[in-house]
Design a protein around this motif. Structure first.
Motif, PDB file in Angstrom:
ATOM      1  N   MET A 103       0.832  -1.216   0.000  1.00 35.48           N
ATOM      2  CA  MET A 103       0.000   0.000   0.000  1.00 35.48           C
ATOM      3  C   MET A 103       0.865   1.264   0.000  1.00 35.48           C
ATOM      4  O   MET A 103       0.556   2.226  -0.692  1.00 35.48           O
ATOM      5  CB  MET A 103      -0.936   0.003   1.222  1.00 35.48           C
ATOM      6  CG  MET A 103      -1.968  -1.114   1.213  1.00 35.48           C
ATOM      7  SD  MET A 103      -3.190  -0.904  -0.062  1.00 35.48           S
ATOM      8  CE  MET A 103      -4.131   0.432   0.597  1.00 35.48           C
ATOM      9  N   VAL A 104       1.955   1.263   0.754  1.00 32.20           N
ATOM     10  CA  VAL A 104       2.853   2.418   0.802  1.00 32.20           C
ATOM     11  C   VAL A 104       3.453   2.667  -0.581  1.00 32.20           C
ATOM     12  O   VAL A 104       3.516   3.805  -1.061  1.00 32.20           O
ATOM     13  CB  VAL A 104       3.951   2.218   1.868  1.00 32.20           C
ATOM     14  CG1 VAL A 104       5.049   3.259   1.730  1.00 32.20           C
ATOM     15  CG2 VAL A 104       3.354   2.264   3.266  1.00 32.20           C
ATOM     16  N   VAL A 105       3.895   1.612  -1.256  1.00 29.93           N
ATOM     17  CA  VAL A 105       4.473   1.752  -2.595  1.00 29.93           C
ATOM     18  C   VAL A 105       3.435   2.299  -3.575  1.00 29.93           C
ATOM     19  O   VAL A 105       3.729   3.192  -4.380  1.00 29.93           O
ATOM     20  CB  VAL A 105       5.047   0.401  -3.078  1.00 29.93           C
ATOM     21  CG1 VAL A 105       5.413   0.461  -4.547  1.00 29.93           C
ATOM     22  CG2 VAL A 105       6.252   0.010  -2.244  1.00 29.93           C
ATOM     23  N   ILE A 106       2.208   1.803  -3.506  1.00 34.74           N
ATOM     24  CA  ILE A 106       1.149   2.282  -4.408  1.00 34.74           C
ATOM     25  C   ILE A 106       0.847   3.758  -4.164  1.00 34.74           C
ATOM     26  O   ILE A 106       0.683   4.535  -5.115  1.00 34.74           O
ATOM     27  CB  ILE A 106      -0.125   1.415  -4.256  1.00 34.74           C
ATOM     28  CG1 ILE A 106       0.139   0.025  -4.838  1.00 34.74           C
ATOM     29  CG2 ILE A 106      -1.327   2.069  -4.922  1.00 34.74           C
ATOM     30  CD1 ILE A 106      -0.973  -0.979  -4.618  1.00 34.74           C
ATOM     31  N   VAL A 107       0.821   4.185  -2.916  1.00 37.18           N
ATOM     32  CA  VAL A 107       0.575   5.600  -2.596  1.00 37.18           C
ATOM     33  C   VAL A 107       1.703   6.467  -3.139  1.00 37.18           C
ATOM     34  O   VAL A 107       1.471   7.531  -3.728  1.00 37.18           O
ATOM     35  CB  VAL A 107       0.392   5.795  -1.071  1.00 37.18           C
ATOM     36  CG1 VAL A 107       0.439   7.262  -0.696  1.00 37.18           C
ATOM     37  CG2 VAL A 107      -0.912   5.172  -0.616  1.00 37.18           C
ATOM     38  N   ILE A 108       2.941   6.027  -2.973  1.00 39.77           N
ATOM     39  CA  ILE A 108       4.081   6.794  -3.480  1.00 39.77           C
ATOM     40  C   ILE A 108       4.020   6.901  -5.009  1.00 39.77           C
ATOM     41  O   ILE A 108       4.229   7.980  -5.576  1.00 39.77           O
ATOM     42  CB  ILE A 108       5.411   6.160  -3.013  1.00 39.77           C
ATOM     43  CG1 ILE A 108       5.577   6.354  -1.508  1.00 39.77           C
ATOM     44  CG2 ILE A 108       6.593   6.757  -3.776  1.00 39.77           C
ATOM     45  CD1 ILE A 108       6.740   5.589  -0.911  1.00 39.77           C
ATOM     46  N   LEU A 109       3.728   5.790  -5.692  1.00 36.58           N
ATOM     47  CA  LEU A 109       3.602   5.832  -7.161  1.00 36.58           C
ATOM     48  C   LEU A 109       2.460   6.752  -7.591  1.00 36.58           C
ATOM     49  O   LEU A 109       2.576   7.481  -8.581  1.00 36.58           O
ATOM     50  CB  LEU A 109       3.401   4.424  -7.717  1.00 36.58           C
ATOM     51  CG  LEU A 109       4.621   3.505  -7.642  1.00 36.58           C
ATOM     52  CD1 LEU A 109       4.249   2.097  -8.100  1.00 36.58           C
ATOM     53  CD2 LEU A 109       5.758   4.050  -8.469  1.00 36.58           C
ATOM     54  N   GLY A 110       1.361   6.739  -6.872  1.00 36.12           N
ATOM     55  CA  GLY A 110       0.235   7.626  -7.181  1.00 36.12           C
ATOM     56  C   GLY A 110       0.612   9.086  -7.042  1.00 36.12           C
ATOM     57  O   GLY A 110       0.235   9.923  -7.873  1.00 36.12           O
ATOM     58  N   LEU A 111       1.349   9.419  -5.995  1.00 39.49           N
ATOM     59  CA  LEU A 111       1.791  10.807  -5.797  1.00 39.49           C
ATOM     60  C   LEU A 111       2.735  11.242  -6.923  1.00 39.49           C
ATOM     61  O   LEU A 111       2.626  12.360  -7.437  1.00 39.49           O
ATOM     62  CB  LEU A 111       2.482  10.955  -4.441  1.00 39.49           C
ATOM     63  CG  LEU A 111       1.567  10.912  -3.220  1.00 39.49           C
ATOM     64  CD1 LEU A 111       2.396  10.865  -1.944  1.00 39.49           C
ATOM     65  CD2 LEU A 111       0.642  12.111  -3.210  1.00 39.49           C
ATOM     66  N   LEU A 112       3.654  10.373  -7.290  1.00 38.83           N
ATOM     67  CA  LEU A 112       4.571  10.698  -8.390  1.00 38.83           C
ATOM     68  C   LEU A 112       3.813  10.923  -9.697  1.00 38.83           C
ATOM     69  O   LEU A 112       4.095  11.861 -10.449  1.00 38.83           O
ATOM     70  CB  LEU A 112       5.610   9.598  -8.568  1.00 38.83           C
ATOM     71  CG  LEU A 112       6.717   9.544  -7.517  1.00 38.83           C
ATOM     72  CD1 LEU A 112       7.572   8.304  -7.709  1.00 38.83           C
ATOM     73  CD2 LEU A 112       7.574  10.797  -7.582  1.00 38.83           C
ATOM     74  N   ALA A 113       2.847  10.063  -9.979  1.00 40.36           N
ATOM     75  CA  ALA A 113       2.057  10.212 -11.207  1.00 40.36           C
ATOM     76  C   ALA A 113       1.265  11.510 -11.194  1.00 40.36           C
ATOM     77  O   ALA A 113       1.143  12.197 -12.209  1.00 40.36           O
ATOM     78  CB  ALA A 113       1.125   9.017 -11.377  1.00 40.36           C
TER      79      ALA A 113
END
Length: 146
Positions: free
Chosen positions: A16-26
């Motif tokens: 979940m942490v990785v998905i949130v970080i990728l979402g913020l970058l996108a």
């Protein structure tokens, strides 16, 4: 220590942490990249105009003059049959692609010879396909390429 060796994969929290970080970058990078397509098309049009100008110069070198307006840019890919017929036309024409490219918006480049700004005028009306305009809709011309 034995429990660390048996641990395989990632926990749900880590994923979940990785998905949130990728979402913020996108969310931060995506909009900046999306606006660049218009800039890329303008740059592509300028490059195509320069390539066509090179072919026009080779045509003039072989034939003593630029193609007339009624002969158009098609004179760069097939020997003209109207106007002054060139005597030393290069076999295969003057454009490597063997066809006159369209501008990045799918419109024909406009060619006038003799031109108002030189021996010829070569231009595209930009994204809107109409004379004038600003930004992506601005005309891209052979006499004002940067």
């Amino acid at each position: 220590m034995n429990t660390l060796k048996n641990r395989n994969g990632f926990t749900l929290i880590e994923i979940m942490v990785v998905i949130v970080i990728l979402g913020l970058l996108a969310a931060l990078v995506g909009p900046k990249l999306m606006g660049r397509t218009d800039d890329a098309k303008v740059t592509d049009a300028r490059v195509q105009i320069k390539n066509i100008e090179t072919a026009l110069k080779l045509y003039k070198l072989d034939n003593g003059s630029y193609p007339a307006t009624e002969q158009g840019l098609s004179a760069l890919v097939e020997k003209p049959t109207v106007g002054v017929i060139p005597k030393t036309y290069k076999d295969g024409g003057y454009l490597e692609s063997k066809k006159v490219p369209k501008d990045p918006w799918g419109n024909d480049y406009l060619y006038i010879s003799p031109g108002e700004h030189g021996d010829y005028d070569l231009f595209s009306y930009g994204a809107d396909g109409a004379k004038g305009g600003d930004g992506k809709n601005a005309d891209i011309t052979s006499w004002d390429t940067k």
